[in-house]
Design an enzyme around this catalytic site. Structure first.
Site, PDB file in Angstrom:
ATOM      1  N   ARG A  88       1.620  -1.493  -0.555  1.00 29.63           N
ATOM      2  CA  ARG A  88      -0.061   0.019  -0.161  1.00 29.63           C
ATOM      3  C   ARG A  88       0.867   1.754   0.373  1.00 29.63           C
ATOM      4  NH1 ARG A  88      -2.766  -3.013   4.030  1.00 29.63           N
ATOM      5  NH2 ARG A  88      -2.005  -1.815   5.834  1.00 29.63           N
ATOM      6  N   LYS A 178     -13.247  14.568   4.456  1.00 34.28           N
ATOM      7  CA  LYS A 178     -14.032  13.739   3.220  1.00 34.28           C
ATOM      8  C   LYS A 178     -14.946  13.112   4.723  1.00 34.28           C
ATOM      9  CE  LYS A 178     -14.461  10.267   0.476  1.00 34.28           C
ATOM     10  NZ  LYS A 178     -14.365   9.560  -0.340  1.00 34.28           N
ATOM     11  N   GLU A 218     -20.193  14.644   0.848  1.00 34.89           N
ATOM     12  CA  GLU A 218     -20.944  14.252   0.122  1.00 34.89           C
ATOM     13  C   GLU A 218     -21.851  13.253   0.605  1.00 34.89           C
ATOM     14  OE1 GLU A 218     -18.011  10.067  -2.502  1.00 34.89           O
ATOM     15  OE2 GLU A 218     -17.018  11.215  -0.795  1.00 34.89           O
ATOM     16  N   LYS A 260     -19.114  17.318  -2.768  1.00 34.19           N
ATOM     17  CA  LYS A 260     -18.600  16.558  -3.404  1.00 34.19           C
ATOM     18  C   LYS A 260     -20.426  15.542  -4.440  1.00 34.19           C
ATOM     19  CE  LYS A 260     -15.014  12.450  -4.594  1.00 34.19           C
ATOM     20  NZ  LYS A 260     -14.636  11.916  -3.704  1.00 34.19           N
ATOM     21  N   SER A 302     -16.687  10.162  -9.457  1.00 34.24           N
ATOM     22  CA  SER A 302     -16.791   9.712 -11.040  1.00 34.24           C
ATOM     23  C   SER A 302     -18.143   8.291 -10.291  1.00 34.24           C
ATOM     24  CB  SER A 302     -15.462   9.080 -10.774  1.00 34.24           C
ATOM     25  OG  SER A 302     -14.821   8.474 -10.621  1.00 34.24           O
ATOM     26  N   GLY A 303     -18.045   8.104  -9.602  1.00 30.90           N
ATOM     27  CA  GLY A 303     -19.019   7.533  -9.085  1.00 30.90           C
ATOM     28  C   GLY A 303     -19.166   5.820 -10.291  1.00 30.90           C
ATOM     29  N   GLY A 304     -18.023   5.754 -10.482  1.00 30.04           N
ATOM     30  CA  GLY A 304     -18.477   4.218 -11.242  1.00 30.04           C
ATOM     31  C   GLY A 304     -18.527   4.189 -12.621  1.00 30.04           C
TER      32      GLY A 304
END
EC number: 4.1.2.13
Length: 391
Positions: A88, A178, A218, A260, A302-304
């Site tokens: 990571r 966020k 968001e 967002k 962008s949500g996919g």
């Protein structure tokens, strides 16, 4: 901390506003006295406004790399790597040390582990971002949990201890935060779920501002479902109406927040796909109806969507002036090409960083309304929708 923008008070319906009494007078009486509202001012007010404006700067947007360790593990597994802290760290170092990244990226959202990590040479990731003129941010929510009494919906955890955690994140160098909650169209959404999402976001935003962090607000409206774009618009207007009602109730300073939102699109399983122009029209209609111009920046998720689709839709929204800075806060739509190129191989780091710059530059141009899809490869056009996606 200063308070939110105010709606003009209705003095006929409320005898008490802002601790001032309004007496009804006859036509011959002198004009009523002017009303003054007490504005809460905190030590961070000016800094919050400055930070928000810095992130919402022309031609730049947000790189979101705040995936949980479990989600990051899924990304690594897709290229055959184990989910270890070393892997990571290596992936995050690749992203955050990309030369020239600050030309297109103004802020980066980090997971808590990343906020405290360093490069192999000992330079903190926070310092890497600062040196590139990128504002460090931090994911502060603790994930989703089933919402009792709802239609199989969820609520976002993390308010307990948020003030002390936010203060520590500020000391570590974070300057914005966020909090992601979700709303599902196929599940209703129920009034309970919408209210819970809006109230939680408002409490988080107030606590963040009190501790020097610009809150990114968001409420993600998931792509799940086969509903038309008109239904998404209806739900989005309801959600954002509730969000701003509770933001004002909690004295959140609108000039010191960023949004967002999801773009207004049909459900992922709807038979008809909307063009970028249609997405832009519906999305901007929703924003103009619900978002005050005091808010400095709209940083879309962008949500996919595919990498190219997310960029095209953003570009369409910037073909005419908007009351706010309209930009991006992308995770998968910036990282997907990077992972495919890297494959965990040290000799491919430079090529991977170039892939990141290609996507970052494309979205920078889209923020300026100057993007063209010419030359996009087929991989960039592949959708990344995952039903019931968790972060």
């Amino acid at each position: 901390m200063a308070s939110a923008s105010f709606v003009k008070p209705n003095t006929l319906s409320s005898p008490w506003i802002g601790q001032r009494s309004f007496a009804h007078t006859s036509a011959s009486s002198s004009p009523p006295p002017r009303v003054s509202f007490a504005i809460r001012a905190g030590a961070y007010s000016d800094e919050l406004v400055k930070t928000a404006k810095s992130i919402a700067s022309p031609g730049r947007g947000i790189l979101a790399i705040d995936e949980s360790n479990a989600t990051c593990g899924k990304r690594l597994a897709s290229i055959g790597l184990d989910n270890t802290e070393d892997n990571r760290q290596a992936y995050r170092q690749l992203l955050l040390t990309t030369p020239g990244l600050g030309d297109y990226i103004s802020g980066s959202i980090l997971f808590e582990e990343t906020l405290y990590q360093s490069t192999k040479d000992g330079k903190t990731f926070v310092d890497c971002l600062r040196d590139a003129n990128i504002v460090p941010g931090i994911k502060v929510d603790k994930g989703l949990s089933p919402l009792a009494g709802s239609n199989e919906e969820s609520w976002c955890q993390g308010l307990d201890g948020l003030a002390s955690r936010s203060a520590e994140y500020y000391k570590q160098g974070a300057r914005f935060a966020k909090w992601r909650t979700v709303v599902s169209v196929p599940c209703g959404p129920s009034a309970l779920a919408v209210k819970e999402a809006a109230w939680g976001l408002a409490r988080y935003a107030a606590i963040s501002q009190d501790n020097g962090l610009v809150p990114i607000v968001e409420p993600e409206i998931l792509l799940d479902g086969d509903h038309p774009i008109e239904r998404t618009l209806e739900v989005a207007e309801k959600v954002w109406s509730e969000v701003f009602f509770y933001l004002a109730q909690n004295n959140v300073m609108f000039e010191g927040i960023l949004l967002k939102p999801s773009m207004v699109t049909p459900g992922a399983e709807h038979k008809n796909k909307a063009s970028p122009e249609t997405v832009a029209d519906f999305t901007l209609t929703m924003l103009k109806r619900r978002v005050p111009p005091a808010v400095p920046g709209i940083m879309f998720l962008s949500g996919g969507q595919s990498e190219a689709e997310a960029t095209l839709n953003l570009n369409a929204m910037n073909q005419s002036p908007n009351p706010w800075h309209v930009s991006f806060s992308y995770a998968r739509a910036l990282q997907n090409s990077v992972l495919r190129t890297w494959q965990g191989k040290p000799e491919k780091i430079e090529a991977s960083q170039k892939a990141l710059l290609v996507r970052a530059k494309a979205n920078s141009l889209a923020q300026l309304g100057k993007y063209s899809a010419e030359g996009e490869n087929e991989d960039a056009k592949k959708g990344m929708f995952v039903k019931g996606y968790t972060y």
